[in-house]
Motif scaffolding. Structure first.
Motif, PDB file in Angstrom:
ATOM      1  N   LEU A 114       0.841  -1.188   0.000  1.00  0.00           N
ATOM      2  CA  LEU A 114       0.000   0.000   0.000  1.00  0.00           C
ATOM      3  C   LEU A 114       0.875   1.236   0.000  1.00  0.00           C
ATOM      4  O   LEU A 114       1.781   1.368   0.817  1.00  0.00           O
ATOM      5  N   ALA A 115       0.623   2.141  -0.955  1.00  0.00           N
ATOM      6  CA  ALA A 115       1.381   3.394  -1.033  1.00  0.00           C
ATOM      7  C   ALA A 115       0.686   4.453  -0.187  1.00  0.00           C
ATOM      8  O   ALA A 115      -0.513   4.683  -0.318  1.00  0.00           O
ATOM      9  N   ILE A 116       1.445   5.081   0.706  1.00  0.00           N
ATOM     10  CA  ILE A 116       0.937   6.122   1.590  1.00  0.00           C
ATOM     11  C   ILE A 116       1.727   7.393   1.333  1.00  0.00           C
ATOM     12  O   ILE A 116       2.960   7.367   1.271  1.00  0.00           O
ATOM     13  N   LYS A 121       6.213  13.021  -0.752  1.00  0.00           N
ATOM     14  CA  LYS A 121       6.603  11.730  -1.307  1.00  0.00           C
ATOM     15  C   LYS A 121       5.583  10.663  -0.945  1.00  0.00           C
ATOM     16  O   LYS A 121       4.783  10.822  -0.050  1.00  0.00           O
ATOM     17  N   SER A 122       5.666   9.555  -1.667  1.00  0.00           N
ATOM     18  CA  SER A 122       4.812   8.410  -1.388  1.00  0.00           C
ATOM     19  C   SER A 122       5.713   7.238  -1.017  1.00  0.00           C
ATOM     20  O   SER A 122       6.746   7.015  -1.650  1.00  0.00           O
ATOM     21  N   GLN A 123       5.337   6.512   0.016  1.00  0.00           N
ATOM     22  CA  GLN A 123       6.113   5.364   0.449  1.00  0.00           C
ATOM     23  C   GLN A 123       5.214   4.139   0.429  1.00  0.00           C
ATOM     24  O   GLN A 123       4.060   4.207   0.848  1.00  0.00           O
ATOM     25  N   THR A 124       5.753   3.015  -0.062  1.00  0.00           N
ATOM     26  CA  THR A 124       4.984   1.785  -0.127  1.00  0.00           C
ATOM     27  C   THR A 124       5.301   0.913   1.078  1.00  0.00           C
ATOM     28  O   THR A 124       6.467   0.656   1.368  1.00  0.00           O
ATOM     29  N   LEU A 130       1.956   0.937  11.879  1.00  0.00           N
ATOM     30  CA  LEU A 130       1.228   2.030  12.513  1.00  0.00           C
ATOM     31  C   LEU A 130       1.998   3.299  12.197  1.00  0.00           C
ATOM     32  O   LEU A 130       3.156   3.439  12.560  1.00  0.00           O
ATOM     33  N   LEU A 131       1.367   4.222  11.459  1.00  0.00           N
ATOM     34  CA  LEU A 131       2.050   5.410  10.959  1.00  0.00           C
ATOM     35  C   LEU A 131       1.454   6.669  11.568  1.00  0.00           C
ATOM     36  O   LEU A 131       0.259   6.917  11.431  1.00  0.00           O
ATOM     37  N   GLU A 132       2.305   7.448  12.188  1.00  0.00           N
ATOM     38  CA  GLU A 132       1.853   8.719  12.749  1.00  0.00           C
ATOM     39  C   GLU A 132       1.558   9.669  11.603  1.00  0.00           C
ATOM     40  O   GLU A 132       2.346   9.806  10.674  1.00  0.00           O
ATOM     41  N   LYS A 133       0.388  10.284  11.645  1.00  0.00           N
ATOM     42  CA  LYS A 133       0.068  11.302  10.644  1.00  0.00           C
ATOM     43  C   LYS A 133       0.967  12.498  10.922  1.00  0.00           C
ATOM     44  O   LYS A 133       1.333  12.736  12.062  1.00  0.00           O
ATOM     45  N   PRO A 134       1.314  13.270   9.930  1.00  0.00           N
ATOM     46  CA  PRO A 134       2.269  14.367  10.139  1.00  0.00           C
ATOM     47  C   PRO A 134       1.673  15.576  10.862  1.00  0.00           C
ATOM     48  O   PRO A 134       1.843  16.704  10.457  1.00  0.00           O
ATOM     49  N   ASP A 135       0.947  15.322  11.942  1.00  0.00           N
ATOM     50  CA  ASP A 135       0.427  16.397  12.786  1.00  0.00           C
ATOM     51  C   ASP A 135       1.466  16.681  13.862  1.00  0.00           C
ATOM     52  O   ASP A 135       2.363  15.891  14.091  1.00  0.00           O
ATOM     53  N   ARG A 136       1.301  17.781  14.537  1.00  0.00           N
ATOM     54  CA  ARG A 136       2.171  18.061  15.670  1.00  0.00           C
ATOM     55  C   ARG A 136       1.782  17.170  16.839  1.00  0.00           C
ATOM     56  O   ARG A 136       0.641  16.771  16.973  1.00  0.00           O
TER      57      ARG A 136
END
Length: 163
Positions: A114-116, A121-124, A130-136
């Motif tokens: 899955l590309a996120i 950029k996009s990372q597969t 579990l990926l932290e959204k780029p919020d503070r």
């Protein structure tokens, strides 16, 4: 801090569900009861809240490989919590700006590639993550060193959060 809203999307038994813990925008219920048959998501709600409130490092220790969390592995799962800061709370959000309402979110991938999008950029991802959204990050949820002796005799997880 008070939890005002929890959103679970494409996770376990939840397709896209938002639980609201406030009867008015600024007033949260003092107590919430989760009641339901087996398999309706009570434990998932509590686990999602724990992950979101623990902070990014602790969340990855609590759930290093979220196998079985994503319903449809062709798209990421989403955990979002909205919090409201009470007057008595000392936590701040971000580096300099102090706010009264906060959002913390994670994306979850399954075992299918899955590309996120991460920034520009996009990372597969090919394994559950579990990926932290780029919020503070909330300062109250970031790991802080404990004073000497503060965690003596407590299990590691309890010592991390000050017992």
């Amino acid at each position: 801090m008070r939890v005002t809203e929890l959103q679970l999307k494409n996770l376990k038994c939840f397709t896209d569900t938002t639980l609201v813990f406030a009867h008015r925008k600024s007033e949260t219920y003092p107590w919430i009861t989760l009641l339901g048959e087996n398999g309706v998501g009570k434990s998932t709600v509590l686990q999602a809240l724990a992950l979101l409130l623990a902070g990014p490092e602790a969340a990855k220790e609590l759930l290093p490989r979220p196998t079985g969390w994503v319903r449809d592995e062709q798209q990421p799962g989403l955990l979002v919590v909205k919090l409201r800061q009470d007057e008595a709370d000392s936590g701040t959000f971000g580096d300099k700006v102090q706010r009264k309402a906060f959002t913390v979110s994670y994306q979850v991938t399954g075992s299918q590639p899955l590309a996120i999008a991460v920034g520009e950029k996009s990372q597969t991802y090919t394994e559950p993550a579990l990926l932290e959204k780029p919020d503070r990050t909330l300062s109250c949820c970031a790991p802080k060193p404990l004073p000497p002796g503060a965690g003596d005799g407590l299990p590691p997880a309890m010592a991390l959060f000050g017992g």
